[in-house]
Enzyme design. Structure first.
Site, PDB file in Angstrom:
ATOM      1  CG  ASP A 116      -1.729   1.104   1.140  1.00 51.01           C
ATOM      2  OD1 ASP A 116      -2.275   1.371   0.157  1.00 51.01           O
ATOM      3  OD2 ASP A 116      -2.242   1.256   2.488  1.00 51.01           O
TER       4      ASP A 116
ATOM      5  CD  GLU B  68      -0.457   5.352  -3.916  1.00 49.93           C
ATOM      6  OE1 GLU B  68       0.218   5.411  -2.766  1.00 49.93           O
ATOM      7  OE2 GLU B  68      -0.851   4.477  -4.208  1.00 49.93           O
TER       8      GLU B  68
ATOM      9  CG  ASP C  81      -8.377   4.349   0.151  1.00 49.01           C
ATOM     10  OD1 ASP C  81      -8.365   2.932   0.237  1.00 49.01           O
ATOM     11  OD2 ASP C  81      -7.486   5.165   0.702  1.00 49.01           O
TER      12      ASP C  81
HETATM   13  O1  MIG Z   1      -3.746   5.869   4.598  1.00 51.96           O
HETATM   14  O2  MIG Z   1      -3.609   0.615   5.639  1.00 51.96           O
HETATM   15  O3  MIG Z   1      -5.985   2.170   0.249  1.00 51.96           O
HETATM   16  O4  MIG Z   1      -7.036  -0.227   1.669  1.00 51.96           O
HETATM   17  O5  MIG Z   1      -6.899  -0.252   4.499  1.00 51.96           O
HETATM   18  C1  MIG Z   1      -4.591   4.766   4.479  1.00 51.96           C
HETATM   19  C2  MIG Z   1      -4.748   1.404   6.017  1.00 51.96           C
HETATM   20  C3  MIG Z   1      -3.527   3.711   4.438  1.00 51.96           C
HETATM   21  C4  MIG Z   1      -4.915   2.826   2.292  1.00 51.96           C
HETATM   22  C5  MIG Z   1      -5.336   1.716   1.709  1.00 51.96           C
HETATM   23  C6  MIG Z   1      -6.430   1.025   2.303  1.00 51.96           C
HETATM   24  C7  MIG Z   1      -5.966   0.510   3.746  1.00 51.96           C
HETATM   25  C8  MIG Z   1      -5.475   1.875   4.442  1.00 51.96           C
HETATM   26  N1  MIG Z   1      -4.422   2.288   3.681  1.00 51.96           N
END
Ligand code: MIG
Length: 814
Positions: free
Chosen positions: A423, A426, A499
């Site tokens: 995650d 980016e 999200d």
């Molecule tokens: O700032 O890890 O898209 O699936 O549950 C949020 C917490 C960070 C974004 C991800 C989401 C995940 C969440 N993450």
């Protein structure tokens, strides 16, 4: 240098180097430079380099239908390095000719003609009929930006009447991109909507279609890039990036399906995933402590809702330190994961790129010592905050660092973790959204700034993750999910669409994004079922599940702040329907696994938008909800509240309504019943759809009998079934079975099915249960390799059933 000044309009002249971007280039009063007239040419390998007065054009013949273009200003070409192109891609040997004509040069392959004008070096590509497929408008040109500090290289192309544009990764909005401008600069876009752009992924590949021919353009450039599909000027499509030389591939179809297939071969096909990864996944931010996870697993089993995977989000870690466990919440992770595994659950954990700056924390210490963290331009370590607080970030563009990152998975794999979810790659940060532009990267020996590395960061993290897991998994298959990605990510990971939110509009959008990703080489994609943000009502959740059964990655996930999204948290009527549909996923798993195998061996996308299936039928051009999963199943989700039926389009061919076996002629719109317990679903006449018994997880028990659904053909129809152990690597040594079926109507109107088989895998089941659909009552004869089975056949509703030996060669039905 000679330059042409475009008309001056008011506008954005561009901004500083520090990261603010320059949005509009066309006709914005910025001086434009062109290649000028032809001077000389040379041949290098399979490339021709045509030198102009001010720039050179290199055209490489990759294949009969794939050409690569590079433009070098002042004759200078950058190092031709790419993260996207599959290192294992071997350009086939092709024949071509290069001829000099009066006013142009032409490259001829068996399929294409590519003309380069001597006057301007502009390019025109036709097929053998002379249909112009792709043609420069102003052509290649560039601008020098004094504030920006760099050169912007631009291609403008003639936009044909009625031209349609698809692909480009996970973009929001309508499936056809016409009339829009899109930007690629991976962004953490929490709660994105239909107009949000950019979003998470950076896949600079689009497909275009006009005059009944389809083609693709892949601009292999990792800088912030732009694609304009007739927005600034409606007769022009264009693409450019904020740096890097202009390098793009032209891929001819003429079918769009083949454009995607060829693009996927170029940028890489995925490995087969473990079969369980195609089962149902349950996630939430976050399930903890251990007792909650155990309870969750128990609920699935006691309620008999199939589930293969449980995801652990960031709270499993100790203070968000990657590769650690919070021992208060999870005192014995190894034991917990082992117990879950006993019960058929695999565990996936999240890993973010930010490494907490924390003396004594092993990963931090190793990263410092090994010089793995990104640095600012002047040498300081980059510091930015994410969940753990101030962090350093690995430079995944450094081979050595990817390797180190891989070693960090040893502990998690030994703990029993089965897959990893990447995650925030980016990369996202809390202060400024992402890294400052001056941050340095190795870029595998081509040092650069964040401007160039940003869009590929996520893919390289996923690569390091996937390769790391694989090292410790021995003979099992790795499984990785990533949020950000560049072209070629499919070689290493699956993706999800980030999200999203709980709304009907977003259900539709999720469907479009998954189709788009599939068209962009990334079939292994899914959305957070039910929406990450917000609470779906039972109906929305049910409709989303029904759709996601047919999306390759099938996971319910939720922010956790907005109520629960476990299937049983809805009213009983919904729970029962949701269960039936998750069961359906498991019943058709042999089909889905086969479709994945087809994708991984040929590059054909798993999800196929209607316009890909029937690319010359204008009725399909603006349809965005109907899609095919593989070649034989056609789905149209219900995306409106309280709907009990809907209109949809059936492409050419003959189709069976899955629920009623009713036959429908294609190439027309029909109204389909869709009570809450049904999703419009059609099966192609002539296809053979395998089904396994419902199970609570992949491999729960030995399958004794595999059902084969035979749908009566109207034209010769081919189906395939691929099988192997579902995990491990033995399939690479022949331990697989690939069956091919040809189903046909013979001249004397009998129905004949031939089976052929290749591979050495011994299936666990000992026979088939044949189910014949589309027969008008009991036939007079069912001959299987000469043996009459009619007496053993029975009719169940309209379906004729009979046990079949698994090694038959031919069935003849009269
Ligand atoms: O700032 O890890 O898209 O699936 O549950 C949020 C917490 C960070 C974004 C991800 C989401 C995940 C969440 N993450």
């Amino acid at each position: 240098m000679e330059g042409t000044t475009a008309e001056t309009t008011s506008g954005n002249e561009g901004q500083d180097f520090s990261g603010n971007y320059i949005e509009n280039f066309q006709n914005k009063g910025v001086e434009e430079f062109f290649a000028g007239k032809y001077v000389s040419w040379e041949k290098k390998g399979h490339a021709f380099i045509i030198h102009g007065q001010h720039a050179s054009l290199e055209i490489t013949i990759i294949d009969q239908d794939i050409l690569k273009f590079r433009h070098g200003n002042d004759g200078y070409f950058e190092d031709d390095f790419s993260y996207a192109i599959d290192p294992n891609y071997e350009p086939p040997l092709t024949e071509y000719k290069f001829e000099e004509l009066k006013a142009s040069f032409v490259i001829k392959t068996a399929i294409l003609r590519c003309y380069v004008s001597k006057e301007s070096l502009s390019v025109k590509i036709t097929n053998l009929d002379g249909t112009v497929i792709h043609q420069d408008e102003k052509g290649y040109h560039w601008q020098e930006h004094k504030y920006h500090g760099g050169t912007i290289n631009i291609c403008t192309k003639v936009l044909h009447k009625g031209e349609k544009f698809y692909g480009l990764g996970d973009k929001t909005g309508k499936l056809n991109l016409i009339g829009t401008k899109r930007q690629l600069w991976g962004t953490d876009c929490y709660g994105y909507g239909n107009d949000t752009d950019p979003v998470y992924k950076n896949i600079p590949f689009y497909l275009g279609q006009h005059s009944q021919v389809g083609y693709g353009i892949f601009m292999d450039n990792t800088f912030r890039s732009y694609f304009d599909f007739g927005k600034e000027r409606d007769s022009v499509s264009s693409f450019w990036a904020q740096g890097g030389e202009m390098r793009y591939y032209f891929i001819y179809g003429p079918k769009l399906l083949d454009v995607t297939r060829k693009y996927t071969q170029l940028t890489g096909k995925p490995q087969l995933p473990p079969k369980w990864a195609l089962g149902y996944h349950q996630s939430k931010w976050s399930y903890y402590p251990e007792s909650v996870v155990r309870k969750l697993a128990e609920e699935f089993r006691s309620r008999k809702i199939p589930c293969d995977v449980i995801h652990l989000d960031i709270d499993y870690m100790d203070g968000f330190r990657c590769f650690t466990w919070d021992k208060k919440k999870f005192p014995k992770p190894h034991k917990m994961i082992a117990d879950l595994k006993q019960d058929g659950f695999k565990t996936i954990v999240i890993i973010d790129p930010g490494i907490k700056i924390d003396k004594g924390y092993k990963v931090y210490e190793q990263g410092r010592k090994g010089d793995h963290f990104c640095k600012r331009m002047d040498g300081a370590l980059l510091k930015a905050s994410v969940w753990p607080g101030p962090c350093h970030f690995p430079d995944f563009t450094k081979k050595r660092t990817r390797k180190w990152w891989g070693t960090l998975y040893e502990g998690l794999v030994n703990d029993g973790v089965d897959g990893v979810w990447n995650d925030m790659n980016e990369p996202a940060t809390f202060e400024d959204g992402t890294f400052p532009n001056d941050v340095r990267f190795d870029y595998d020996g081509h040092p650069c700034s964040h401007r160039k590395a940003h869009n590929v960061y996520g893919s390289l993290m996923a690569q390091a993750t996937c390769e790391g897991q694989q090292r410790y998994l021995d003979n099992k298959r790795a499984f990785t999910i990533t949020r950000s990605a560049y072209a070629g990510v499919q070689r290493y990971a699956s993706v999800w669409t980030g999200d999203n939110s709980a709304s009907w509009e977003q259900l539709k959008l999720a469907n479009i994004q998954c189709q788009r990703l599939s068209a962009s080489g990334v079939s292994f994609a899914g959305s957070d079922v039910g929406g990450f943000i917000g609470s779906p009502n039972g109906e929305l959740f049910t409709r989303w599940i029904q759709m996601a059964v047919f999306h390759p990655f099938f996971r319910t996930h939720s922010s956790g702040d907005h109520g629960d999204k476990e299937p049983w948290k809805f009213d009983q009527q919904y729970v029962d329907i949701v269960r039936t549909f998750i069961e359906m996923r498991y019943r058709i798993l042999p089909y889905i696994y086969t479709v994945f195998w087809q994708y991984s061996t040929t590059g054909l996308p798993m999800l196929r938008s209607l316009h890909m299936e029937a690319h010359i039928d204008p009725e399909t051009f603006y349809r965005e909800e109907e899609f095919l999963l593989g070649e034989h199943l056609l789905i149209c989700p219900i995306s409106e509240e309280k709907a009990t039926s809907r209109l949809m389009y059936l492409p050419k061919g003959v189709w069976y309504n899955y629920w009623t076996d009713q036959l429908e002629e294609g190439q027309r719109e029909i109204k389909v019943d869709a009570p809450l317990n049904q999703i419009p679903l059609f099966v192609r006449a002539g296809s053979i759809i395998p089904e396994q018994p419902v199970m609570q997880y992949v491999g729960e028990f030995v399958i004794e009998e595999l059902t084969l659904n035979f749908y009566k053909p109207y034209i010769d129809t081919t189906s395939e079934i691929y099988e192997d152990r579902g995990d491990g690597m033995e399939h690479k040594d022949g331990q697989y079975l690939h069956k091919t079926y040809v189903s046909q109507q013979t001249d004397d109107l009998k129905w004949k099915v031939k089976q052929s088989c290749e591979g050495q895998y011994a299936t666990e089941y000992s026979n088939y249960l044949g189910k014949f659909h589309g027969l008008d009552g009991m036939p007079s004869s069912i001959l299987v390799d000469g043996q009459e089975l009619i007496l053993e056949a029975e009719s169940v509703g309209q379906v004729i059933q009979v046990k079949l030996p698994k090694n038959f060669n031919e069935i003849l039905i009269n």
